[in-house]
Design an enzyme around this catalytic site. Structure first.
Site, PDB file in Angstrom:
ATOM      1  N   ASP A 185     -14.278  24.268   9.630  1.00 42.78           N
ATOM      2  CA  ASP A 185     -15.073  24.913   8.599  1.00 42.78           C
ATOM      3  C   ASP A 185     -16.526  24.963   9.058  1.00 42.78           C
ATOM      4  O   ASP A 185     -17.131  23.918   9.315  1.00 42.78           O
ATOM      5  CB  ASP A 185     -14.953  24.124   7.291  1.00 42.78           C
ATOM      6  CG  ASP A 185     -15.506  24.884   6.094  1.00 42.78           C
ATOM      7  OD1 ASP A 185     -16.475  25.660   6.284  1.00 42.78           O
ATOM      8  OD2 ASP A 185     -14.988  24.693   4.985  1.00 42.78           O
TER       9      ASP A 185
ATOM     10  N   LYS B  71     -23.787  28.199   5.165  1.00 39.03           N
ATOM     11  CA  LYS B  71     -25.082  28.110   4.484  1.00 39.03           C
ATOM     12  C   LYS B  71     -25.850  26.896   4.991  1.00 39.03           C
ATOM     13  O   LYS B  71     -25.293  25.806   5.090  1.00 39.03           O
ATOM     14  CB  LYS B  71     -24.869  28.020   2.975  1.00 39.03           C
ATOM     15  CG  LYS B  71     -24.237  29.264   2.367  1.00 39.03           C
ATOM     16  CD  LYS B  71     -24.043  29.131   0.871  1.00 39.03           C
ATOM     17  CE  LYS B  71     -23.417  30.388   0.292  1.00 39.03           C
ATOM     18  NZ  LYS B  71     -23.197  30.276  -1.173  1.00 39.03           N
TER      19      LYS B  71
ATOM     20  N   ASP C  57     -15.589  30.804  16.132  1.00 37.13           N
ATOM     21  CA  ASP C  57     -16.017  32.204  16.198  1.00 37.13           C
ATOM     22  C   ASP C  57     -17.359  32.403  15.501  1.00 37.13           C
ATOM     23  O   ASP C  57     -17.807  33.528  15.343  1.00 37.13           O
ATOM     24  CB  ASP C  57     -14.963  33.105  15.543  1.00 37.13           C
ATOM     25  CG  ASP C  57     -14.751  32.735  14.072  1.00 37.13           C
ATOM     26  OD1 ASP C  57     -14.503  31.538  13.806  1.00 37.13           O
ATOM     27  OD2 ASP C  57     -14.832  33.622  13.201  1.00 37.13           O
TER      28      ASP C  57
ATOM     29  N   ARG D 190      -3.591  31.241  13.816  1.00 41.45           N
ATOM     30  CA  ARG D 190      -3.585  32.330  12.834  1.00 41.45           C
ATOM     31  C   ARG D 190      -5.026  32.700  12.458  1.00 41.45           C
ATOM     32  O   ARG D 190      -5.351  33.878  12.301  1.00 41.45           O
ATOM     33  CB  ARG D 190      -2.784  31.896  11.609  1.00 41.45           C
ATOM     34  CG  ARG D 190      -2.679  32.932  10.509  1.00 41.45           C
ATOM     35  CD  ARG D 190      -1.618  32.508   9.485  1.00 41.45           C
ATOM     36  NE  ARG D 190      -1.797  31.116   9.091  1.00 41.45           N
ATOM     37  CZ  ARG D 190      -2.579  30.714   8.094  1.00 41.45           C
ATOM     38  NH1 ARG D 190      -3.271  31.601   7.406  1.00 41.45           N
ATOM     39  NH2 ARG D 190      -2.679  29.437   7.775  1.00 41.45           N
TER      40      ARG D 190
END
Length: 228
Positions: A133, A137, A169, A208
Site C-alpha cells: 500500500d 497522501k 508502480d 494481479r
C-alpha cells in the site's frame, strides 16, 4: 513522533463478505497453516514446514497470493511464509491451498511487524514485498511499511547475504524506498544499470495488481538489495 513499532501499515482488513466455503476454510484450514507466534520461535525456522526445505523466504503483503503460491509451487525445496492481513486476500490463498496443498507454505494473517519480532535472528534467506500500500497522501506516509524500524526488523531476521526484493508502480514510493534503504547501513542496492530496476526478476510470475497497474499505464519498478 510516530512510533513505527505500533499502528497500522495496511488499510481496512475486511472487504466483501466471504463465501460459505471460504469462511469454513478460514476457520478450519488457516489455523493449521498459520504460524503461531504465541509459541516460542523454533531454533531452526525450517522446522515450521512439513516439507524438507533448504531455505526460508517471506512474502510480506501477498495480496491475492498469486506470486506467493506460484513461487511455493515452483520451488518445493524452499519454505515460504506468506503474510497478508486483508481477509479476502488470505481467504483466496487458503482456498487455493485447500485445492492444491503445498507442504512448503505457511501463512500469517496479522501485522507483519509481529511476525518479524517473533522470528529468530538471521533465520530468513530472502524477503519479497510486492506492491505494498503506497499511502499516496503525504500525511499518510508515516504508515508506509518501509521505514527505519521495519528495516531494522528485516535486517535482524535476514541472514547475511539474504536478498530483499521490492516492487512498486508508484514513483514516490520507489524513491522513498531507495532513500530509506540507502540510509540504512545494513543493506546494499544490487542494481548495476537501469535495466536492473526496470526489469522483473526471472522467472517472474507477476501479480494481479501488477497486471492492473500496467493496464492503467503505470510502470512497475523492481528493486533488489542484499543484507550486509
Amino acid at each position: 513522533m510516530t512510533d513505527h513499532r505500533e499502528g497500522s501499515f495496511f488499510g481496512r482488513r475486511k472487504g466483501k463478505p466471504l463465501r460459505e466455503r471460504q469462511t469454513a476454510l478460514m476457520q478450519t484450514l488457516l489455523p493449521r497453516l498459520k504460524v503461531d507466534i504465541a509459541a516460542p520461535p523454533p531454533a531452526d525456522l525450517k522446522s515450521l514446514f512439513a516439507a524438507d526445505v533448504a531455505a526460508v523466504w517471506l512474502e510480506v503483503g501477498f495480496g491475492g497470493g498469486e506470486h506467493f503460491l506460484h513461487e511455493a509451487a515452483r520451488l518445493p525445496d524452499i519454505g515460504f511464509i506468506g503474510v497478508e492481513p486483508f481477509v479476502s486476500g488470505m481467504a483466496k490463498a487458503v482456498a487455493a491451498l485447500d485445492e492444491a496443498p503445498l507442504a512448503n507454505a505457511r501463512l500469517f494473517d496479522d501485522d507483519a511487524g509481529k511476525l518479524l519480532d517473533w522470528l529468530p535472528a538471521s533465520s530468513v534467506d530472502g524477503v519479497y514485498q510486492l506492491y505494498p500500500d503506497p499511502w499516496p497522501k503525504k500525511r499518510h506516509w508515516k504508515r508506509r511499511f518501509i521505514n527505519p524500524v521495519n528495516l531494522d526488523r528485516y535486517h535482524r531476521v535476514m541472514k547475511p547475504g539474504a536478498i530483499f526484493r521490492f516492487a512498486s508502480d508508484i514513483d514516490t514510493y520507489v524513491d522513498w524506498t531507495l532513500r530509506h534503504m540507502r540510509d540504512h547501513p545494513g543493506f546494499e542496492w544490487l542494481a548495476e544499470s537501469a535495466a536492473d530496476w526496470k526489469t522483473p526478476w526471472q522467472p517472474w510470475s507477476g501479480t494481479r495488481y501488477e497486471e492492473k497497474a500496467v493496464g492503467e499505464g503505470r510502470v512497475p519498478r523492481y528493486l533488489e538489495f542484499r543484507r550486509i
